[in-house]
Design a protein around this motif. Structure first.
Motif, mmCIF file in Angstrom:
data_model
loop_
_atom_site.group_PDB
_atom_site.id
_atom_site.type_symbol
_atom_site.label_atom_id
_atom_site.label_comp_id
_atom_site.label_asym_id
_atom_site.label_seq_id
_atom_site.Cartn_x
_atom_site.Cartn_y
_atom_site.Cartn_z
ATOM 1 N N VAL A 36 0.650 -1.212 0.013
ATOM 2 C CA VAL A 36 0.045 0.078 0.009
ATOM 3 C C VAL A 36 0.704 1.234 0.032
ATOM 4 O O VAL A 36 0.488 2.222 -0.285
ATOM 5 C CB VAL A 36 -0.899 -0.021 1.010
ATOM 6 C CG1 VAL A 36 -2.025 -1.052 0.938
ATOM 7 C CG2 VAL A 36 -0.260 -0.136 2.450
ATOM 8 N N ILE A 37 1.947 1.229 0.511
ATOM 9 C CA ILE A 37 3.057 2.273 0.570
ATOM 10 C C ILE A 37 3.282 2.554 -1.169
ATOM 11 O O ILE A 37 3.489 3.652 -1.400
ATOM 12 C CB ILE A 37 4.159 2.002 1.276
ATOM 13 C CG1 ILE A 37 3.852 1.962 2.909
ATOM 14 C CG2 ILE A 37 5.311 3.047 0.970
ATOM 15 C CD1 ILE A 37 5.133 1.616 3.702
ATOM 16 N N ASN A 38 3.602 1.402 -1.967
ATOM 17 C CA ASN A 38 3.690 1.827 -3.262
ATOM 18 C C ASN A 38 2.541 2.530 -3.943
ATOM 19 O O ASN A 38 3.011 3.380 -4.802
ATOM 20 C CB ASN A 38 4.029 0.481 -3.913
ATOM 21 C CG ASN A 38 5.058 -0.483 -3.416
ATOM 22 O OD1 ASN A 38 5.205 -0.621 -2.343
ATOM 23 N ND2 ASN A 38 6.095 -1.002 -4.473
ATOM 24 N N GLU A 39 1.360 1.906 -3.642
ATOM 25 C CA GLU A 39 0.189 2.577 -4.061
ATOM 26 C C GLU A 39 0.165 4.189 -3.621
ATOM 27 O O GLU A 39 -0.226 5.004 -4.661
ATOM 28 C CB GLU A 39 -1.055 1.979 -3.665
ATOM 29 C CG GLU A 39 -1.213 0.569 -4.158
ATOM 30 C CD GLU A 39 -2.647 -0.039 -3.686
ATOM 31 O OE1 GLU A 39 -2.984 -0.600 -4.464
ATOM 32 O OE2 GLU A 39 -2.910 -0.090 -2.553
ATOM 33 N N ASN A 59 8.477 10.789 -7.062
ATOM 34 C CA ASN A 59 9.939 10.504 -7.503
ATOM 35 C C ASN A 59 10.387 9.035 -7.040
ATOM 36 O O ASN A 59 11.237 8.541 -7.902
ATOM 37 C CB ASN A 59 10.867 11.742 -7.248
ATOM 38 C CG ASN A 59 10.146 12.859 -8.235
ATOM 39 O OD1 ASN A 59 10.043 12.716 -9.286
ATOM 40 N ND2 ASN A 59 10.583 14.064 -7.676
ATOM 41 N N LYS A 60 10.279 8.997 -5.940
ATOM 42 C CA LYS A 60 10.945 7.688 -5.123
ATOM 43 C C LYS A 60 10.185 6.194 -5.694
ATOM 44 O O LYS A 60 11.268 5.618 -6.094
ATOM 45 C CB LYS A 60 10.511 7.612 -3.593
ATOM 46 C CG LYS A 60 11.095 6.473 -2.804
ATOM 47 C CD LYS A 60 12.667 6.979 -2.782
ATOM 48 C CE LYS A 60 13.466 5.593 -1.785
ATOM 49 N NZ LYS A 60 14.953 6.001 -1.949
ATOM 50 N N ILE A 61 9.185 6.254 -6.164
ATOM 51 C CA ILE A 61 8.528 5.358 -6.745
ATOM 52 C C ILE A 61 8.627 5.041 -8.179
ATOM 53 O O ILE A 61 8.678 3.935 -8.721
ATOM 54 C CB ILE A 61 7.083 5.095 -6.223
ATOM 55 C CG1 ILE A 61 6.574 3.498 -6.575
ATOM 56 C CG2 ILE A 61 6.234 5.984 -7.126
ATOM 57 C CD1 ILE A 61 7.123 2.626 -5.070
ATOM 58 N N LYS A 73 10.586 12.391 7.008
ATOM 59 C CA LYS A 73 10.297 13.962 6.656
ATOM 60 C C LYS A 73 10.790 14.294 5.465
ATOM 61 O O LYS A 73 10.594 15.788 5.246
ATOM 62 C CB LYS A 73 11.123 14.655 8.035
ATOM 63 C CG LYS A 73 10.545 14.474 9.132
ATOM 64 C CD LYS A 73 11.464 15.305 10.215
ATOM 65 C CE LYS A 73 10.922 15.130 11.636
ATOM 66 N NZ LYS A 73 11.386 15.919 12.720
ATOM 67 N N GLN A 74 10.955 13.411 4.485
ATOM 68 C CA GLN A 74 11.368 13.696 3.075
ATOM 69 C C GLN A 74 10.058 13.333 2.225
ATOM 70 O O GLN A 74 9.687 14.136 1.440
ATOM 71 C CB GLN A 74 12.510 13.118 2.628
ATOM 72 C CG GLN A 74 13.864 13.247 3.648
ATOM 73 C CD GLN A 74 14.205 14.795 3.253
ATOM 74 O OE1 GLN A 74 14.316 15.501 2.331
ATOM 75 N NE2 GLN A 74 14.419 15.456 4.555
ATOM 76 N N ASN A 75 9.627 12.207 2.406
ATOM 77 C CA ASN A 75 8.332 11.709 1.708
ATOM 78 C C ASN A 75 7.347 11.326 2.605
ATOM 79 O O ASN A 75 6.332 10.577 2.197
ATOM 80 C CB ASN A 75 8.783 10.664 0.526
ATOM 81 C CG ASN A 75 9.518 9.633 0.962
ATOM 82 O OD1 ASN A 75 9.475 9.225 2.160
ATOM 83 N ND2 ASN A 75 10.221 8.873 0.065
ATOM 84 N N LEU A 80 11.830 2.427 0.829
ATOM 85 C CA LEU A 80 11.183 3.554 0.341
ATOM 86 C C LEU A 80 10.642 4.741 1.101
ATOM 87 O O LEU A 80 10.902 5.885 0.387
ATOM 88 C CB LEU A 80 9.578 3.060 -0.196
ATOM 89 C CG LEU A 80 9.534 1.871 -1.319
ATOM 90 C CD1 LEU A 80 8.104 1.255 -1.457
ATOM 91 C CD2 LEU A 80 10.173 2.473 -2.603
ATOM 92 N N LEU A 81 10.517 4.637 2.308
ATOM 93 C CA LEU A 81 10.139 5.818 3.051
ATOM 94 C C LEU A 81 11.244 6.528 3.577
ATOM 95 O O LEU A 81 12.001 5.962 4.475
ATOM 96 C CB LEU A 81 9.218 5.464 4.278
ATOM 97 C CG LEU A 81 8.063 6.518 4.573
ATOM 98 C CD1 LEU A 81 6.925 5.702 5.292
ATOM 99 C CD2 LEU A 81 8.752 7.670 5.526
#
Length: 361
Positions: free
Chosen positions: A281-284, A343-345, A308-310, A304-305
């Protein structure tokens, strides 16, 4: 084309997208040791499968409130495959052990856990003994593999005897939701982060997913609406609704455009799981440019996380309340958090496929 057999626990849409993609490079087949999970309703997506699969007949027993399977694969022809990939999944421990012995160090291994993984969260002597035993089993299983690929970097830290690739958690978001670009996210953000905030969470209803905790915390923040997408056993769903205040909104099970609509209109994603070997669900959420507020109990958090940035990572209820207060007081640049998440994903999936090509070649 190289013929690959993946031995999996049960069907999931995330693995379906991975196996579908890998059919471009390999002749992929999947052997499922369990039936579809009716509560997650994933069988509704099985019509999209592009690979050949079998679901073995099996029996199940409950051991300390955990399901253990006994599959019947005596008549299955394993010799026709170039590579066989086993999954470190504890409910299938007996079946996987039988197969590992059968293949005699000629298998590949997909690692879903990490060092000192806790199957049981309690601190009883029995739970500690079982957890220790299962971690020793994992190391034994990995020691027999020719090559490994792990859910995360932490998964590969267990591997001592062979090459290990990470990450392995592929989710073809574009196939489910259509193309969502950075420009789209900027458009969504024009209507986000206004006076009243909207949080969203996606989950099947299970005590492990800890939806009850999210509800109890956000009951104290009437200016935040919590949108819950998911379903589960009716008695547990009724309980969750009974403890919810008017700012808690249940949407039921949603897929595709219906799910996308809620994600487009939300401001933050909240993920209160007690334990997840990943947490797709984090990807989503990131795909729709949603910053994520998550417990530190899901492996996707560490891949992924970026705090405090995303999004934000909390360890306990007090930390979660502080994060929510800071969000309400607008102490962060929401647009930056959102674009960083997107951008991360963006390049994550291509990296996963590259890893699998190297792993299987």
């Amino acid at each position: 084309m190289k013929k690959i057999l993946f031995i999996q626990n049960s069907f999931s849409p995330y693995r379906m997208y991975l196996f579908n993609e890998l059919t471009e490079f390999f002749n992929v087949e999947v052997l499922y040791l369990e039936n579809f999970d009716k509560w997650r309703k994933w069988n509704e997506l099985s019509k999209n499968i592009k690979y050949k699969y079998n679901i073995l007949q099996h029996k199940e027993i409950n051991l300390f409130n955990r399901k253990i399977t006994f599959a019947k694969f005596d008549n299955f022809d394993f010799k026709k495959y170039d590579e066989i990939v086993l999954l470190t999944n504890f409910p299938n421990i007996i079946d996987v052990t039988r197969l590992a012995i059968k293949f005699r160090k000629k298998y590949l291994i997909l690692i879903s856990v990490w060092e000192d993984y806790q199957v049981f969260d309690t601190s009883s002597i029995l739970a500690r003994f079982i957890n220790k035993s299962l971690n020793l089993w994992t190391k034994w299983l990995i020691s027999g593999g020719k090559k490994a690929i792990g859910y995360t970097r932490k998964s590969c830290e267990i591997v001592k005897n062979c090459e290990c690739f990470y990450s392995s958690q592929y989710y073809h978001l574009e196939e489910e939701f259509g193309k969502i670009t950075l420009r789209d996210v900027k458009k969504f953000n024009e209507n986000r982060f206004k006076d009243n905030l909207n949080f969203v969470t996606i989950s099947y209803f299970s005590p492990r997913k800890n939806i009850e905790f999210a509800i109890k915390v956000l009951n104290n923040f009437p200016n935040i609406k919590l949108h819950i997408i998911g379903s589960g056993e009716k008695s547990y769903e009724d309980f969750l609704k009974s403890i919810s205040k008017p700012n808690i909104i249940f949407h039921g099970y949603k897929v595709g455009e219906e799910k996308a609509k809620v994600l487009k209109e939300a401001d933050f994603f909240i993920f209160t799981t007690k334990k997840d070997s990943w947490g797709f669900v984090i990807n989503e959420a990131f795909y729709f440019g949603l910053p994520v507020i998550s417990s530190n109990k899901a492996m996707a958090v560490f891949e992924l996380l970026e705090n405090k940035q995303n999004g934000f990572i909390y360890k306990n209820e007090d930390e979660l309340k502080i994060i929510i207060d800071e969000v309400l007081n607008r102490k962060f640049d929401f647009a930056t958090l959102s674009l960083n998440a997107k951008n991360k994903i963006e390049n994550f999936n291509s990296r996963v496929i590259d890893n699998f090509i190297k792993f299987l070649s």
